[in-house]
Write an enzyme that holds these catalytic residues in place. Structure first.
Site, PDB file in Angstrom:
ATOM      1  N   LYS A 281       0.812  -1.370   0.047  1.00  0.00           N
ATOM      2  CA  LYS A 281      -0.148  -0.167  -0.059  1.00  0.00           C
ATOM      3  C   LYS A 281       0.874   1.384  -0.021  1.00  0.00           C
ATOM      4  O   LYS A 281       2.075   1.383   0.594  1.00  0.00           O
ATOM      5  CB  LYS A 281      -1.064  -0.116   1.179  1.00  0.00           C
ATOM      6  CG  LYS A 281      -1.974  -1.275   1.098  1.00  0.00           C
ATOM      7  CD  LYS A 281      -2.855  -1.001   2.548  1.00  0.00           C
ATOM      8  CE  LYS A 281      -3.843  -2.050   2.662  1.00  0.00           C
ATOM      9  NZ  LYS A 281      -4.848  -1.886   1.613  1.00  0.00           N
ATOM     10  N   ARG A 355     -10.587 -11.251   1.333  1.00  0.00           N
ATOM     11  CA  ARG A 355     -11.630 -12.370   0.932  1.00  0.00           C
ATOM     12  C   ARG A 355     -10.864 -13.739   0.988  1.00  0.00           C
ATOM     13  O   ARG A 355     -11.432 -14.786   1.021  1.00  0.00           O
ATOM     14  CB  ARG A 355     -12.061 -12.025  -0.425  1.00  0.00           C
ATOM     15  CG  ARG A 355     -10.660 -11.980  -1.468  1.00  0.00           C
ATOM     16  CD  ARG A 355     -11.078 -11.083  -2.822  1.00  0.00           C
ATOM     17  NE  ARG A 355     -11.059  -9.897  -2.349  1.00  0.00           N
ATOM     18  CZ  ARG A 355     -11.350  -8.606  -3.236  1.00  0.00           C
ATOM     19  NH1 ARG A 355     -11.774  -9.020  -4.423  1.00  0.00           N
ATOM     20  NH2 ARG A 355     -11.247  -7.434  -2.640  1.00  0.00           N
TER      21      ARG A 355
END
Length: 497
Positions: A281, A355
């Site tokens: 990130k 996920r």
């Protein structure tokens, strides 16, 4: 904070602060009118003098009163009587809480629940006050040398004024629900606000165990990496490969109904820190990625609410906890892992890791033969782009479940907005090398993330709540919000009813 109930004339009270309501154009609520009469019209004169009309959220604090046992009166505007809805009521309560906090009052008597707020009853109106007061006075001070910063909040006692003793039971119900939910929200806030070097997967698991020790009907079980490997949770375990902190699957079981009664299962994403892995990130605001476990914190806290209220249900909380960091052993873009369900997953972006831990947990949830499964996760930045920071997104394979959660969100004022889960979006998850890719490209990111999870939720009623925009605030008010504890709690309260 300590709460009580009293049915008495306001003029006979002894209080640091009496909190009274008025509608637009200075139309006084019944208790306000009674107090105004007892003071010879003083309140009406001051309202006119200070030009306070009673718009929603307007406040007037009167600190100098004729000799008596009431030191202050806080007048709170509610807006047009016929238009007073949940939004304006909560706006007025937030303003009242802010004024009370600044006033320095140690105790308060509150008559605001006498206002008519649409179809909402006395328990709801009372509960909102408790939740908003507790939220206004919440502070995260565990890691400060001077926790009080020189100015500790003073309000310690709140008494609700009722028109008659007959309203005591309904008011008490609102207080008990409000206290339980507010306590749950504060627990979720505390866990989420802790930094990643303290709140690790192991720490989160230990906090869940502590909670279970406080409630006889709550049991905790923690699965370590060796047990996860035996279960075949290759997708979940792949995320923690870049971290020195071992992954944990936190299992909390609440037994409030007969053993054979099917449970409701709540699943919460528990990424205690998410640097994105190899798909690193940007550095700006990366500190906020300690909040990637807000879903897990909310599930743990909601189990505490359920236990505190003693709901006649069986509820299971599942929290897959891990870190997602870059390392020589971390997932790489292009890696393929095998999920507990047997589906192979091509990892095109290691920052789409939530996920990967949720899908195996959804497969694990199947063993409970659940009534319904609800997962909550700070899953996609795309959710903030789509909906902003007011509602959470909801996607579901069952219309009735989605409607029940939407209704609960409206009641709790922890709202959700439904997005489609159409088969056309599943096409974006095709992989040339595995059964499914873990991302679906730049379009409809919140929806394709839910489509990914839906592949593992075909055997039960399921809803996915994306809380990326609602779980915490940035800027000067940076901190966890405690959402969606009110939503989940209300849904379960409704099921118990």
């Amino acid at each position: 904070m300590e709460y009580s109930i009293k049915s008495d004339s306001p003029a006979k009270l002894s209080s640091d602060c009496l909190v009274l309501g008025l509608y637009l154009k200075r139309k006084l609520c019944p208790t306000t009118a009674a107090m105004d009469e007892a003071l010879g019209g003083l309140l009406s004169r001051l309202l006119k003098r200070d030009d306070m009309e009673g718009k929603p959220g307007q406040t007037l604090l009167i600190s100098h009163l004729p000799e008596g046992k009431i030191e202050r009166i806080l007048l709170v505007g509610l807006g047009k009587r016929e238009e007073l809805d949940a939004a304006n009521y909560r706006k007025a309560l937030a303003a009242a809480a802010k004024s009370l906090k600044e006033s320095g009052a140690k105790s308060a008597h509150v008559a605001l629940p006498e206002a008519e707020v649409g179809s909402h009853g006395l328990p709801w109106k009372t509960r909102q006050i408790v939740e908003i007061l507790e939220s206004a006075f919440y502070r995260f001070t565990q890691l400060k040398q001077d926790p009080n910063n020189g100015k500790p909040p003073r309000l310690a006692k709140v008494c609700f004024l009722t028109a008659s003793p007959d309203q005591g039971a309904e008011t008490e119900l609102g207080i008990s629900q409000g206290k339980a939910i507010a306590s749950g929200m504060n627990l979720a806030r505390d866990l989420a606000n802790l930094p990643g070097n303290i709140c690790t997967p192991t720490y989160l698991a230990e906090e869940a165990e502590k909670l279970a020790k406080h409630h006889k009907k709550l049991k905790a079980k923690i699965l370590d990496e060796s047990e996860l490997e035996e279960l075949g949770m290759g997708s979940f375990l792949s995320v923690s490969r870049g971290s020195r902190q071992p992954a944990k699957l936190i299992v909390l079981e609440y037994h409030g109904a007969p053993a054979k009664t099917k449970p409701y299962v709540l699943v919460g994403k528990g990424l205690t820190f998410d640097a994105g892995g190899i798909s690193l990130k940007p550095a700006a605001n990366m500190d906020e990625m300690k909040y990637d476990m807000c879903g897990g914190a909310s599930v743990i806290a909601t189990l505490g609410v359920v236990a505190e209220l003693g709901l006649p249900l069986n509820v299971v909380g599942l929290v897959p906890a891990s870190e997602n960091l870059p390392d020589g052993n971390a997932n790489k873009p292009g890696d393929i892992v095998t999920s507990m369900a047997g589906l192979t997953i091509e990892i095109l972006n290691t920052d789409a890791e939530g996920r990967l831990i949720l899908c195996d947990t959804l497969t694990y949830a199947k063993r409970y033969d659940p009534v319904a499964v609800i997962d909550v996760a700070t899953l996609t930045g795309a959710c903030i782009v789509a909906l902003g920071r007011h509602p959470s997104a909801i996607l579901s394979n069952d219309d009735a479940l989605c409607a029940a959660l939407t209704s609960a969100g409206e009641k709790a004022w922890d709202r959700v907005w439904r997005l489609p889960l159409w088969d056309e979006y599943q096409e974006q998850l095709k992989s040339n090398f595995a059964d499914i890719a873990n991302i679906g490209g730049p379009d409809g990111g919140t929806i394709t993330a839910a489509c990914f999870l839906s592949r593992f939720a075909k055997d039960f009623k399921w809803a996915h709540v994306d809380i990326a925009g609602t779980a915490w605030k940035s800027g000067a008010d940076k901190g966890a919000t405690g959402r969606p504890v009110p939503l989940l709690s209300q849904y379960l309260i409704d099921r118990a009813a």
